[in-house]
Write an enzyme that holds these catalytic residues in place. Sequence first.
Site, mmCIF file in Angstrom:
data_model
loop_
_atom_site.group_PDB
_atom_site.id
_atom_site.type_symbol
_atom_site.label_atom_id
_atom_site.label_comp_id
_atom_site.label_asym_id
_atom_site.label_seq_id
_atom_site.Cartn_x
_atom_site.Cartn_y
_atom_site.Cartn_z
ATOM 1 N N ARG A 172 0.833 -1.212 0.000
ATOM 2 C CA ARG A 172 0.000 0.000 0.000
ATOM 3 C C ARG A 172 0.866 1.260 0.000
ATOM 4 O O ARG A 172 0.758 2.091 0.886
ATOM 5 C CB ARG A 172 -0.933 -0.004 1.212
ATOM 6 C CG ARG A 172 -2.020 -1.051 1.142
ATOM 7 C CD ARG A 172 -3.027 -0.876 2.279
ATOM 8 N NE ARG A 172 -4.130 -1.824 2.191
ATOM 9 C CZ ARG A 172 -4.113 -3.026 2.743
ATOM 10 N NH1 ARG A 172 -3.062 -3.413 3.434
ATOM 11 N NH2 ARG A 172 -5.141 -3.842 2.638
ATOM 12 N N ARG A 176 -0.449 10.105 -4.081
ATOM 13 C CA ARG A 176 -1.472 11.162 -4.039
ATOM 14 C C ARG A 176 -1.341 12.058 -5.264
ATOM 15 O O ARG A 176 -0.228 12.420 -5.642
ATOM 16 C CB ARG A 176 -1.298 12.031 -2.788
ATOM 17 C CG ARG A 176 -1.494 11.294 -1.488
ATOM 18 C CD ARG A 176 -1.327 12.269 -0.325
ATOM 19 N NE ARG A 176 -1.330 11.544 0.946
ATOM 20 C CZ ARG A 176 -0.664 11.929 2.018
ATOM 21 N NH1 ARG A 176 0.065 13.042 1.967
ATOM 22 N NH2 ARG A 176 -0.718 11.226 3.130
ATOM 23 N N ARG A 249 15.569 -6.779 12.466
ATOM 24 C CA ARG A 249 16.536 -5.783 12.032
ATOM 25 C C ARG A 249 16.808 -4.861 13.199
ATOM 26 O O ARG A 249 15.906 -4.528 13.982
ATOM 27 C CB ARG A 249 16.007 -4.969 10.853
ATOM 28 C CG ARG A 249 15.964 -5.752 9.563
ATOM 29 C CD ARG A 249 17.326 -6.129 9.053
ATOM 30 N NE ARG A 249 18.017 -4.997 8.419
ATOM 31 C CZ ARG A 249 19.285 -5.030 8.040
ATOM 32 N NH1 ARG A 249 20.020 -6.120 8.253
ATOM 33 N NH2 ARG A 249 19.843 -3.987 7.460
ATOM 34 N N ARG A 280 18.765 7.703 6.986
ATOM 35 C CA ARG A 280 18.182 9.032 7.173
ATOM 36 C C ARG A 280 18.973 9.825 8.201
ATOM 37 O O ARG A 280 19.735 9.259 8.993
ATOM 38 C CB ARG A 280 16.715 8.938 7.598
ATOM 39 C CG ARG A 280 16.430 8.087 8.819
ATOM 40 C CD ARG A 280 14.920 7.962 9.032
ATOM 41 N NE ARG A 280 14.588 7.071 10.138
ATOM 42 C CZ ARG A 280 13.349 6.804 10.534
ATOM 43 N NH1 ARG A 280 12.318 7.371 9.924
ATOM 44 N NH2 ARG A 280 13.112 5.984 11.538
ATOM 45 N N GLU A 300 21.048 7.423 11.039
ATOM 46 C CA GLU A 300 20.461 6.123 11.395
ATOM 47 C C GLU A 300 20.965 5.054 10.420
ATOM 48 O O GLU A 300 20.751 5.153 9.213
ATOM 49 C CB GLU A 300 18.941 6.226 11.354
ATOM 50 C CG GLU A 300 18.212 5.006 11.855
ATOM 51 C CD GLU A 300 16.712 5.247 11.922
ATOM 52 O OE1 GLU A 300 15.976 4.497 11.247
ATOM 53 O OE2 GLU A 300 16.271 6.180 12.633
ATOM 54 N N TYR A 348 5.116 -5.421 13.578
ATOM 55 C CA TYR A 348 5.440 -4.003 13.671
ATOM 56 C C TYR A 348 4.147 -3.216 13.869
ATOM 57 O O TYR A 348 3.197 -3.350 13.097
ATOM 58 C CB TYR A 348 6.157 -3.505 12.425
ATOM 59 C CG TYR A 348 6.516 -2.038 12.565
ATOM 60 C CD1 TYR A 348 7.617 -1.661 13.325
ATOM 61 C CD2 TYR A 348 5.727 -1.052 12.008
ATOM 62 C CE1 TYR A 348 7.937 -0.335 13.503
ATOM 63 C CE2 TYR A 348 6.030 0.283 12.184
ATOM 64 C CZ TYR A 348 7.145 0.635 12.935
ATOM 65 O OH TYR A 348 7.437 1.960 13.124
ATOM 66 N N ASP A 350 2.423 0.744 14.815
ATOM 67 C CA ASP A 350 2.539 2.157 15.153
ATOM 68 C C ASP A 350 2.165 2.332 16.617
ATOM 69 O O ASP A 350 1.501 1.478 17.219
ATOM 70 C CB ASP A 350 1.610 2.996 14.268
ATOM 71 C CG ASP A 350 2.106 3.087 12.828
ATOM 72 O OD1 ASP A 350 3.334 3.040 12.629
ATOM 73 O OD2 ASP A 350 1.270 3.200 11.915
#
Length: 369
Positions: A172, A176, A249, A280, A300, A348, A350
Amino acid sequence: MEKYDYLIVGSGLFGSVFAYKAMQAGKSCLVIDKRKHIGGNLFCEEIEGINVHTYGPHIFHTSDREVWNFVNHFVHFNRYINTPLAKYKGELYNLPFNMNTFHQLWGVKTPEEAKKKLAEQRGIYADITPRNLEEQALKLVGKDIYEFLIKGYTQKQWGYDPKDLPSFIIRRLPVRFTFDNNYFNDTFQGIPVGGYNSLIHRMLKGITVLLNTDFFSERKELTKKAGTIVYTGMLDAYFDYCYGSLEYRSLRFETEVLDTDNFQGNAVVNYTDADVPFTRIIEHKHFEFGNQPKTVITREYPQAWDANKEAYYPVNNEENDAIAEKYRNLALQEKNVIFGGRLADYKYYDMDKVIRLALDSAEQHLGQK
Protein backbone atom coordinates in the site's frame (compact mmCIF):
# COMPACT_ATOMS: atom_id res chain seq x y z
CA MET A 1 8.62 -11.10 49.66
CA GLU A 2 6.25 -8.37 48.52
CA LYS A 3 3.47 -9.74 46.32
CA TYR A 4 2.02 -7.81 43.38
CA ASP A 5 -0.99 -8.49 41.24
CA TYR A 6 1.03 -7.91 38.06
CA LEU A 7 4.67 -8.18 37.09
CA ILE A 8 5.05 -6.08 33.95
CA VAL A 9 8.14 -6.87 31.89
CA GLY A 10 9.04 -3.76 29.92
CA SER A 11 8.20 -0.09 30.50
CA GLY A 12 7.41 0.79 26.90
CA LEU A 13 3.97 1.81 25.70
CA PHE A 14 2.16 -1.50 26.15
CA GLY A 15 3.54 -2.12 29.64
CA SER A 16 3.03 1.47 30.80
CA VAL A 17 -0.55 1.69 29.55
CA PHE A 18 -1.46 -1.64 31.11
CA ALA A 19 0.19 -0.66 34.41
CA TYR A 20 -1.75 2.61 34.49
CA LYS A 21 -5.07 0.86 33.84
CA ALA A 22 -4.26 -1.81 36.42
CA MET A 23 -3.53 0.85 39.03
CA GLN A 24 -6.84 2.52 38.21
CA ALA A 25 -8.53 -0.82 38.85
CA GLY A 26 -6.93 -0.99 42.28
CA LYS A 27 -4.29 -3.55 41.34
CA SER A 28 -0.66 -3.46 42.40
CA CYS A 29 2.08 -3.59 39.76
CA LEU A 30 5.81 -4.10 39.62
CA VAL A 31 7.28 -2.80 36.35
CA ILE A 32 10.78 -3.95 35.41
CA ASP A 33 13.02 -2.89 32.56
CA LYS A 34 16.46 -4.09 31.54
CA ARG A 35 17.45 -0.58 30.48
CA LYS A 36 18.53 2.23 32.78
CA HIS A 37 15.44 4.29 31.91
CA ILE A 38 11.72 3.86 31.42
CA GLY A 39 9.83 4.34 28.18
CA GLY A 40 11.40 1.75 25.91
CA ASN A 41 12.19 3.15 22.47
CA LEU A 42 10.22 6.33 23.21
CA PHE A 43 12.91 7.58 25.58
CA CYS A 44 14.28 11.05 24.88
CA GLU A 45 17.59 12.44 26.09
CA GLU A 46 17.97 16.20 26.51
CA ILE A 47 21.04 17.55 24.68
CA GLU A 48 21.64 21.28 24.25
CA GLY A 49 18.08 21.87 25.44
CA ILE A 50 16.72 19.63 22.65
CA ASN A 51 14.70 16.46 23.23
CA VAL A 52 16.67 13.88 21.24
CA HIS A 53 14.74 10.75 20.21
CA THR A 54 17.39 8.32 21.41
CA TYR A 55 16.03 5.27 19.58
CA GLY A 56 14.87 6.92 16.39
CA PRO A 57 12.10 9.39 15.55
CA HIS A 58 8.61 8.81 16.91
CA ILE A 59 5.72 10.82 15.48
CA PHE A 60 2.41 10.13 17.13
CA HIS A 61 -0.50 9.81 14.72
CA THR A 62 -3.89 8.16 14.98
CA SER A 63 -7.49 8.25 13.84
CA ASP A 64 -8.60 6.45 17.01
CA ARG A 65 -10.25 9.21 19.04
CA GLU A 66 -10.28 7.14 22.23
CA VAL A 67 -6.51 6.62 21.98
CA TRP A 68 -5.97 10.31 21.20
CA ASN A 69 -8.05 11.35 24.21
CA PHE A 70 -6.18 8.85 26.38
CA VAL A 71 -2.69 10.24 25.63
CA ASN A 72 -3.93 13.83 25.88
CA HIS A 73 -5.07 13.04 29.42
CA PHE A 74 -1.36 12.96 30.35
CA VAL A 75 0.32 15.47 28.03
CA HIS A 76 -0.48 18.13 25.46
CA PHE A 77 0.61 17.59 21.87
CA ASN A 78 2.09 20.17 19.54
CA ARG A 79 1.07 20.71 15.92
CA TYR A 80 3.98 18.83 14.31
CA ILE A 81 3.11 17.32 10.91
CA ASN A 82 5.44 14.72 9.44
CA THR A 83 6.68 15.91 6.03
CA PRO A 84 9.87 13.95 5.33
CA LEU A 85 12.13 14.56 2.36
CA ALA A 86 14.15 12.08 0.31
CA LYS A 87 17.63 12.86 -0.99
CA TYR A 88 18.89 10.98 -4.04
CA LYS A 89 22.11 11.90 -5.87
CA GLY A 90 22.03 15.32 -4.22
CA GLU A 91 18.46 16.13 -5.26
CA LEU A 92 15.54 16.52 -2.83
CA TYR A 93 12.11 14.95 -3.32
CA ASN A 94 8.96 15.24 -1.25
CA LEU A 95 7.40 12.26 0.49
CA PRO A 96 4.99 10.56 0.35
CA PHE A 97 4.71 10.34 -3.43
CA ASN A 98 2.49 13.26 -4.42
CA MET A 99 2.22 16.02 -7.01
CA ASN A 100 5.29 17.75 -5.61
CA THR A 101 7.30 14.53 -6.10
CA PHE A 102 5.98 14.02 -9.62
CA HIS A 103 6.82 17.62 -10.56
CA GLN A 104 10.34 17.22 -9.14
CA LEU A 105 10.86 13.99 -11.08
CA TRP A 106 9.20 14.72 -14.41
CA GLY A 107 8.15 18.38 -14.47
CA VAL A 108 4.45 17.50 -14.65
CA LYS A 109 2.06 20.14 -13.31
CA THR A 110 -1.41 18.57 -13.30
CA PRO A 111 -2.86 15.34 -11.91
CA GLU A 112 -3.78 14.28 -15.45
CA GLU A 113 -0.16 14.66 -16.58
CA ALA A 114 1.07 12.79 -13.51
CA LYS A 115 -1.33 9.89 -14.05
CA LYS A 116 -0.28 9.61 -17.67
CA LYS A 117 3.40 9.58 -16.73
CA LEU A 118 2.83 6.98 -14.00
CA ALA A 119 1.01 4.76 -16.49
CA GLU A 120 4.02 5.00 -18.82
CA GLN A 121 6.37 4.23 -15.94
CA ARG A 122 4.42 1.12 -14.91
CA GLY A 123 4.51 -0.19 -18.45
CA ILE A 124 4.69 -3.98 -18.63
CA TYR A 125 4.44 -4.27 -14.83
CA ALA A 126 0.94 -2.79 -14.60
CA ASP A 127 -0.86 -6.12 -14.97
CA ILE A 128 1.56 -8.54 -13.34
CA THR A 129 1.03 -10.50 -10.14
CA PRO A 130 4.03 -9.34 -8.10
CA ARG A 131 6.31 -12.09 -6.82
CA ASN A 132 8.50 -9.83 -4.70
CA LEU A 133 8.93 -6.30 -3.39
CA GLU A 134 10.66 -5.04 -6.53
CA GLU A 135 7.84 -6.16 -8.80
CA GLN A 136 5.25 -4.77 -6.38
CA ALA A 137 6.94 -1.36 -6.43
CA LEU A 138 7.24 -1.34 -10.22
CA LYS A 139 3.56 -2.24 -10.51
CA LEU A 140 2.53 0.57 -8.17
CA VAL A 141 4.82 3.47 -9.11
CA GLY A 142 7.01 2.45 -12.04
CA LYS A 143 10.70 2.56 -12.78
CA ASP A 144 11.86 6.08 -11.80
CA ILE A 145 10.30 6.23 -8.33
CA TYR A 146 11.46 2.69 -7.64
CA GLU A 147 15.05 3.37 -8.73
CA PHE A 148 15.31 6.82 -7.11
CA LEU A 149 13.33 6.53 -3.90
CA ILE A 150 12.68 2.87 -3.01
CA LYS A 151 15.34 0.43 -4.18
CA GLY A 152 18.44 1.67 -2.34
CA TYR A 153 16.59 2.63 0.81
CA THR A 154 14.94 -0.80 0.97
CA GLN A 155 18.25 -2.63 0.50
CA LYS A 156 19.73 -0.70 3.42
CA GLN A 157 16.69 -0.97 5.66
CA TRP A 158 16.17 -4.73 5.34
CA GLY A 159 19.60 -6.01 4.31
CA TYR A 160 18.09 -7.87 1.36
CA ASP A 161 17.84 -7.29 -2.36
CA PRO A 162 14.24 -6.14 -3.02
CA LYS A 163 13.87 -9.18 -5.31
CA ASP A 164 14.27 -11.35 -2.20
CA LEU A 165 11.68 -9.55 -0.07
CA PRO A 166 7.95 -10.34 0.00
CA SER A 167 5.67 -8.02 -1.94
CA PHE A 168 3.34 -7.29 0.98
CA ILE A 169 5.93 -5.03 2.66
CA ILE A 170 4.94 -2.20 0.28
CA ARG A 171 1.54 -3.37 -0.87
CA ARG A 172 0.00 0.00 0.00
CA LEU A 173 2.49 2.62 -1.11
CA PRO A 174 0.78 6.01 -0.70
CA VAL A 175 0.34 7.82 -4.03
CA ARG A 176 -1.47 11.16 -4.04
CA PHE A 177 -2.48 13.39 -6.90
CA THR A 178 -2.52 16.47 -4.68
CA PHE A 179 0.27 18.77 -3.47
CA ASP A 180 0.08 17.32 0.04
CA ASN A 181 3.33 16.45 1.85
CA ASN A 182 1.69 15.20 5.07
CA TYR A 183 3.04 11.66 5.32
CA PHE A 184 0.12 10.35 7.38
CA ASN A 185 -3.59 10.36 6.62
CA ASP A 186 -4.66 10.18 10.26
CA THR A 187 -7.00 12.63 11.94
CA PHE A 188 -4.63 13.45 14.82
CA GLN A 189 -0.87 13.98 14.76
CA GLY A 190 1.81 15.61 16.88
CA ILE A 191 4.66 15.33 19.38
CA PRO A 192 4.15 15.56 23.17
CA VAL A 193 5.12 19.02 24.37
CA GLY A 194 8.35 18.49 26.29
CA GLY A 195 9.00 15.06 24.73
CA TYR A 196 7.80 11.52 25.32
CA ASN A 197 9.38 11.07 28.75
CA SER A 198 6.58 13.08 30.35
CA LEU A 199 3.96 10.75 28.87
CA ILE A 200 5.55 7.61 30.30
CA HIS A 201 6.44 9.18 33.66
CA ARG A 202 2.85 10.28 34.19
CA MET A 203 1.43 6.89 33.28
CA LEU A 204 3.77 5.18 35.74
CA LYS A 205 3.37 7.71 38.55
CA GLY A 206 2.93 5.89 41.87
CA ILE A 207 3.87 2.50 40.40
CA THR A 208 6.93 0.55 41.57
CA VAL A 209 9.58 0.42 38.83
CA LEU A 210 12.87 -1.50 38.85
CA LEU A 211 15.42 -0.50 36.20
CA ASN A 212 18.56 -2.38 35.12
CA THR A 213 16.57 -5.55 35.80
CA ASP A 214 16.73 -8.38 33.27
CA PHE A 215 13.72 -10.67 33.45
CA PHE A 216 15.61 -13.71 32.22
CA SER A 217 18.52 -13.30 34.63
CA GLU A 218 16.15 -13.24 37.61
CA ARG A 219 13.15 -15.05 36.16
CA LYS A 220 12.59 -17.53 38.96
CA GLU A 221 12.57 -14.91 41.71
CA LEU A 222 10.67 -12.28 39.76
CA THR A 223 7.83 -14.59 38.78
CA LYS A 224 7.24 -15.30 42.47
CA LYS A 225 6.47 -11.64 43.03
CA ALA A 226 3.18 -11.52 41.12
CA GLY A 227 0.13 -13.53 40.26
CA THR A 228 0.14 -12.53 36.59
CA ILE A 229 2.94 -11.55 34.20
CA VAL A 230 2.49 -8.96 31.45
CA TYR A 231 5.30 -9.75 29.02
CA THR A 232 6.33 -7.26 26.33
CA GLY A 233 9.75 -8.66 25.40
CA MET A 234 10.85 -10.85 22.52
CA LEU A 235 8.45 -13.72 21.87
CA ASP A 236 11.10 -16.32 21.04
CA ALA A 237 13.23 -15.36 24.05
CA TYR A 238 10.36 -16.07 26.47
CA PHE A 239 10.29 -19.69 25.26
CA ASP A 240 14.08 -20.01 25.25
CA TYR A 241 14.19 -20.14 21.43
CA CYS A 242 12.79 -23.68 21.42
CA TYR A 243 11.63 -23.33 17.79
CA GLY A 244 14.67 -21.32 16.77
CA SER A 245 15.42 -17.59 16.70
CA LEU A 246 13.16 -15.14 14.95
CA GLU A 247 14.82 -12.61 12.67
CA TYR A 248 14.91 -8.89 13.42
CA ARG A 249 16.54 -5.78 12.03
CA SER A 250 18.44 -3.53 14.36
CA LEU A 251 19.66 0.07 14.17
CA ARG A 252 22.79 1.96 15.04
CA PHE A 253 22.67 5.69 15.74
CA GLU A 254 25.37 8.33 15.39
CA THR A 255 24.34 11.52 17.19
CA GLU A 256 26.23 14.77 16.76
CA VAL A 257 25.91 18.30 18.15
CA LEU A 258 26.47 20.94 15.47
CA ASP A 259 27.38 24.57 16.05
CA THR A 260 24.58 25.86 13.86
CA ASP A 261 20.96 26.63 14.57
CA ASN A 262 19.61 24.72 11.54
CA PHE A 263 21.31 21.91 9.64
CA GLN A 264 18.76 20.56 7.14
CA GLY A 265 15.57 22.57 7.70
CA ASN A 266 13.46 19.46 8.30
CA ALA A 267 13.12 16.83 11.01
CA VAL A 268 13.59 13.84 8.69
CA VAL A 269 15.55 13.51 5.46
CA ASN A 270 15.83 10.03 3.95
CA TYR A 271 18.93 9.12 1.95
CA THR A 272 17.85 6.71 -0.75
CA ASP A 273 21.18 6.12 -2.53
CA ALA A 274 22.38 2.56 -1.94
CA ASP A 275 25.98 3.80 -1.58
CA VAL A 276 25.12 6.13 1.34
CA PRO A 277 25.44 3.87 4.39
CA PHE A 278 22.73 5.47 6.54
CA THR A 279 19.03 5.63 5.72
CA ARG A 280 18.18 9.03 7.17
CA ILE A 281 19.31 12.04 9.16
CA ILE A 282 17.11 13.24 11.99
CA GLU A 283 17.30 16.85 13.16
CA HIS A 284 15.52 16.61 16.48
CA LYS A 285 14.78 20.26 17.25
CA HIS A 286 12.32 20.45 14.34
CA PHE A 287 9.96 18.01 16.08
CA GLU A 288 9.26 20.77 18.60
CA PHE A 289 9.96 23.88 16.51
CA GLY A 290 13.10 24.58 18.55
CA ASN A 291 15.05 27.81 18.28
CA GLN A 292 18.13 26.73 20.25
CA PRO A 293 21.46 28.20 19.07
CA LYS A 294 22.84 24.72 18.32
CA THR A 295 21.30 21.66 16.72
CA VAL A 296 21.52 17.89 17.23
CA ILE A 297 21.40 15.44 14.34
CA THR A 298 21.33 11.64 14.26
CA ARG A 299 22.36 9.41 11.38
CA GLU A 300 20.46 6.12 11.40
CA TYR A 301 22.19 2.96 10.18
CA PRO A 302 20.16 -0.26 9.80
CA GLN A 303 22.04 -3.43 10.66
CA ALA A 304 21.59 -7.12 11.23
CA TRP A 305 20.37 -8.03 14.68
CA ASP A 306 22.20 -10.20 17.17
CA ALA A 307 21.84 -10.84 20.90
CA ASN A 308 23.98 -7.79 21.74
CA LYS A 309 21.75 -5.37 19.82
CA GLU A 310 18.24 -4.03 20.22
CA ALA A 311 15.54 -5.68 18.11
CA TYR A 312 13.64 -2.95 16.26
CA TYR A 313 11.83 -4.49 13.30
CA PRO A 314 10.49 -8.03 12.91
CA VAL A 315 11.30 -9.49 9.51
CA ASN A 316 7.83 -10.75 8.64
CA ASN A 317 8.56 -13.11 5.77
CA GLU A 318 6.93 -16.53 5.41
CA GLU A 319 9.69 -18.40 7.24
CA ASN A 320 9.71 -16.11 10.28
CA ASP A 321 5.94 -15.85 10.47
CA ALA A 322 5.64 -19.64 10.48
CA ILE A 323 8.03 -19.84 13.44
CA ALA A 324 6.26 -16.96 15.20
CA GLU A 325 2.93 -18.74 14.86
CA LYS A 326 4.35 -21.75 16.71
CA TYR A 327 5.42 -19.44 19.52
CA ARG A 328 2.02 -17.75 19.58
CA ASN A 329 0.38 -21.13 20.02
CA LEU A 330 2.66 -21.76 22.99
CA ALA A 331 1.74 -18.35 24.38
CA LEU A 332 -1.94 -19.26 24.30
CA GLN A 333 -1.17 -22.19 26.60
CA GLU A 334 0.67 -20.07 29.18
CA LYS A 335 -1.37 -19.56 32.32
CA ASN A 336 -1.36 -16.15 33.99
CA VAL A 337 0.80 -14.57 31.31
CA ILE A 338 -0.37 -11.74 29.04
CA PHE A 339 1.69 -11.16 25.90
CA GLY A 340 1.54 -7.75 24.24
CA GLY A 341 3.39 -5.23 22.13
CA ARG A 342 5.63 -5.21 19.09
CA LEU A 343 8.21 -7.76 20.28
CA ALA A 344 5.82 -10.09 22.08
CA ASP A 345 3.48 -10.22 19.06
CA TYR A 346 6.33 -10.23 16.52
CA LYS A 347 4.51 -7.56 14.53
CA TYR A 348 5.44 -4.00 13.67
CA TYR A 349 2.93 -1.59 15.22
CA ASP A 350 2.54 2.16 15.15
CA MET A 351 2.33 3.70 18.61
CA ASP A 352 -1.43 4.20 18.57
CA LYS A 353 -1.97 0.53 17.72
CA VAL A 354 0.14 -0.54 20.72
CA ILE A 355 -1.94 1.70 22.99
CA ARG A 356 -5.17 0.31 21.51
CA LEU A 357 -3.96 -3.25 22.13
CA ALA A 358 -3.01 -2.39 25.72
CA LEU A 359 -6.35 -0.69 26.39
CA ASP A 360 -8.23 -3.67 24.96
CA SER A 361 -6.12 -6.08 26.99
CA ALA A 362 -6.78 -4.05 30.14
CA GLU A 363 -10.51 -4.12 29.44
CA GLN A 364 -10.40 -7.88 28.93
CA HIS A 365 -8.37 -8.70 32.03
CA LEU A 366 -9.32 -5.86 34.38
CA GLY A 367 -12.72 -4.75 33.21
CA GLN A 368 -11.21 -1.26 32.70
CA LYS A 369 -12.20 0.66 29.57
